[in-house]
Design an enzyme around this catalytic site. Structure first.
Site, PDB file in Angstrom:
ATOM      1  N   GLY A 172      -2.589  34.487 -18.522  1.00  0.00           N
ATOM      2  CA  GLY A 172      -3.627  34.533 -17.563  1.00  0.00           C
ATOM      3  C   GLY A 172      -3.909  36.264 -17.278  1.00  0.00           C
ATOM      4  CE  LYS A 226      -0.886  39.521 -21.958  1.00  0.00           C
ATOM      5  NZ  LYS A 226       0.573  38.938 -22.279  1.00  0.00           N
ATOM      6  CB  CYS A 272      -1.184  38.544 -39.217  1.00  0.00           C
ATOM      7  SG  CYS A 272      -0.974  40.080 -39.172  1.00  0.00           S
ATOM      8  CD  GLU A 329      -6.466  44.423 -37.120  1.00  0.00           C
ATOM      9  OE1 GLU A 329      -6.506  43.527 -37.907  1.00  0.00           O
ATOM     10  OE2 GLU A 329      -6.919  45.297 -37.173  1.00  0.00           O
ATOM     11  CD  GLU A 342      -1.758  32.672 -38.636  1.00  0.00           C
ATOM     12  OE1 GLU A 342      -2.223  32.678 -37.473  1.00  0.00           O
ATOM     13  OE2 GLU A 342      -1.743  34.182 -38.995  1.00  0.00           O
TER      14      GLU A 342
END
Ligand code: NAD
Length: 488
Positions: free
Chosen positions: A219, A183, A293, A259, A392
């Protein structure tokens, strides 16, 4: 075959490319704000069918027991994707706003080539090992340890490096013998949908082994995490969502691999070339508009050299223009969406409210009328407790902080809920090694070393995640261990 995302992409469910039962949704180019085409809107019913197909493929085919076939399929997928590389590049630039330069590395070509690493691992891994004989409770026993696929993997991914993250899950999960439901993020459906098309039309990967459900509905990720037919969730995204995934997955006690976010420190010691090292930090936070990230977003420099470091960093950052990602010279493209730009701008406002100074940048580039661009921005004059130093931001924004020596730098680096990545620059190897040992983080670059590669385990300490992606450690996240004991 031509990849056909623009008219309308499809879901991949049980080996078939099918329309989303929710219709379609628009895909935006973040550099132009234009609608570039449509993606299939998957629904809960589509996700249910995808999970069912993955379960059936795992339970009733030989996929999990045939590593040689899996290796062949992964190499076939790699070759097929490479034959479409220019189409994929165009899609990636249009949909992600990824600078063309990065599509030659981690934004596209690197992760596709890495499929060969996973194929090799499927072939060469020790699936069975002999633990030797023992006499537990006086009974002579021969023991073997088998490594087996976990089962159905639910892979949930973000938008910032979609190919890298999708393949860092598909590659090891499939090589290990699992079946997958992927997804992707609502902002980058095409990067996943085109892989579905290539799998369905140009590979022998059996029906149900890979299923891909694009949707605007977050969802569906929660549905995947909750469904008891799914054995493992492999999630990359924000720490807040990672926690929600873990809570949802707890009811069926499935394995979770996370992660998550980062706020990594770039530490410059006082025996380093402070100006040169600081310039590197200034440059690297601009790569893909800071949407990585593992990018280092806090620059820690010796207090006595603070002004020098600020000047050098500002000079480096003001030389980088946020611009057209299709231009081969661009390193800093747009951020992904208006929402993300608003979020970054909110943090720039907050930095000033917190008493910080915007040394360079701070606004939208004057020469870009459209697109979600943010100028490379350097914030000075704050300490590590400021929210802009703790949270972040996910934009081309660097906060420069003073430190009072090596121990203080370690303390500041560790004063963060995150522990994903980092960098250390210094000339004395003993001092550098002490700092490396002191920082609680999953990845560290020393004096410019590059940690990214297929065989290098990557992941976070603390709230940056659980588990490791890539390398043998990443492969083993997708395996179970079975001990078999028989008569000696
Ligand atoms: P996000 O957490 O908002 O979304 C990630 C994915 O989770 C998307 O597919 C989304 O649809 C899905 N999702 C949302 N709510 C969910 C729920 N309740 N249950 C299950 N799935 C749900 O992240 P994002 O904004 O797409 O990406 C940016 C974030 O990803 C940043 O925090 C960044 O640090 C992180 N990230 C981490 C790594 C890493 O390897 N550590 C790599 C890239 C990005």
């Amino acid at each position: 075959m031509t990849l056909r995302p623009a008219d309308s992409s499809a879901l991949l469910v049980d080996g078939k490319l099918i329309p989303g039962s929710g219709g379609t949704f628009e895909v935006l180019n973040p550099a132009t704000e234009e609608v570039v085409g449509l993606a299939a809107e998957g629904t809960a019913a589509d996700m249910d069918a995808a999970i069912g197909a993955a379960r059936r493929a795992f339970d009733s085919t030989d996929w999990s027991r045939d590593p040689a076939f899996r290796a062949r399929c992964l190499r076939q997928l790699c070759d097929a994707l490479q034959s479409h590389i220019e189409e994929l590049r165009e899609i990636t630039i249009d949909e992600v706003g990824a600078p063309a330069m990065l599509t030659r590395g981690p934004q596209l070509e690197g992760p596709i080539e890495d499929l060969r690493y996973w194929a090799d691992l499927a072939e060469n891994y020790s699936w069975e090992s002999d633990l030797g004989n023992a006499t537990p409770m006086g009974i002579p026993t021969a023991r073997r340890v088998l490594k087996e696929a976990v089962g159905v993997v639910g892979a949930i991914t973000p938008w910032n490096f979609p190919h890298q993250i999708n393949f860092a899950k598909l590659g090891p999960a499939l090589a290990a013998g699992n079946t997958v439901v992927l997804k992707p993020a609502p902002d980058t459906p095409w990067c996943a949908a085109v892989v579905g098309q290539v799998i369905a039309e140009e590979t022998d990967i059996p029906a149900g082994v890979v299923n891909i459900v694009t949707s605007t509905d977050h969802g569906l990720g929660a549905q995947l995490a909750a469904d008891p037919r799914v054995d493992l969730i492999s999630f990359t995204g924000s720490t807040a969502t990672g926690k929600a995934v873990m809570r949802t997955a707890a009811d069926s006690l499935k394995k979770v691999f996370l992660e998550l976010g980062g706020k990594s420190a770039f530490v410059v010691l006082d025996d380093a070339d402070v100006a040169a090292a600081s310039s590197v930090a200034g440059f690297s936070v601009c790569v893909h508009a800071g949407q990585g990230c593992a990018l280092t977003t806090r620059l820690l420099v010796p207090r006595a050299r603070y002004d020098e470091a600020v000047a050098a960093t500002a000079a480096a950052m003001s030389g980088i223009r946020a611009g057209d990602p299709s231009n081969p010279g661009t390193v800093c493209g747009p951020v992904i969406s208006a929402r993300q730009r608003d979020r970054v701008e909110g943090y720039l406002k907050l930095a000033v409210e917190e008493g910080g100074t915007i040394v360079t940048g701070g606004g939208r580039p004057a020469d870009r009328e459209r697109g979600y661009f943010v100028e490379p921005t350097l914030i000075a004059g704050l300490d590590n407790s400021a929210r802009v130093a703790q949270e972040e931001i996910f934009g081309p924004v660097l906060v420069v902080l003073p430190h009072d020596g090596d121990d203080d730098a370690i303390r500041i680096a560790n004063e963060s809920p995150y522990g994903l990545s980092g960098a250390v620059w210094g000339t004395d190897p003993d001092r550098v090694n002490l700092v490396v040992a002191g920082i609680r983080t999953g990845t560290l670059s020393v004096n410019g070393g590059v940690w990214y590669s297929a065989d290098a385990p990557f992941g976070g300490y603390k709230q940056s995640g659980i588990g490791r992606e890539m390398g043998v450690a990443g492969f083993e996240e997708y395996l179970e261990t079975k001990l078999v004991a028989g008569p000696a």
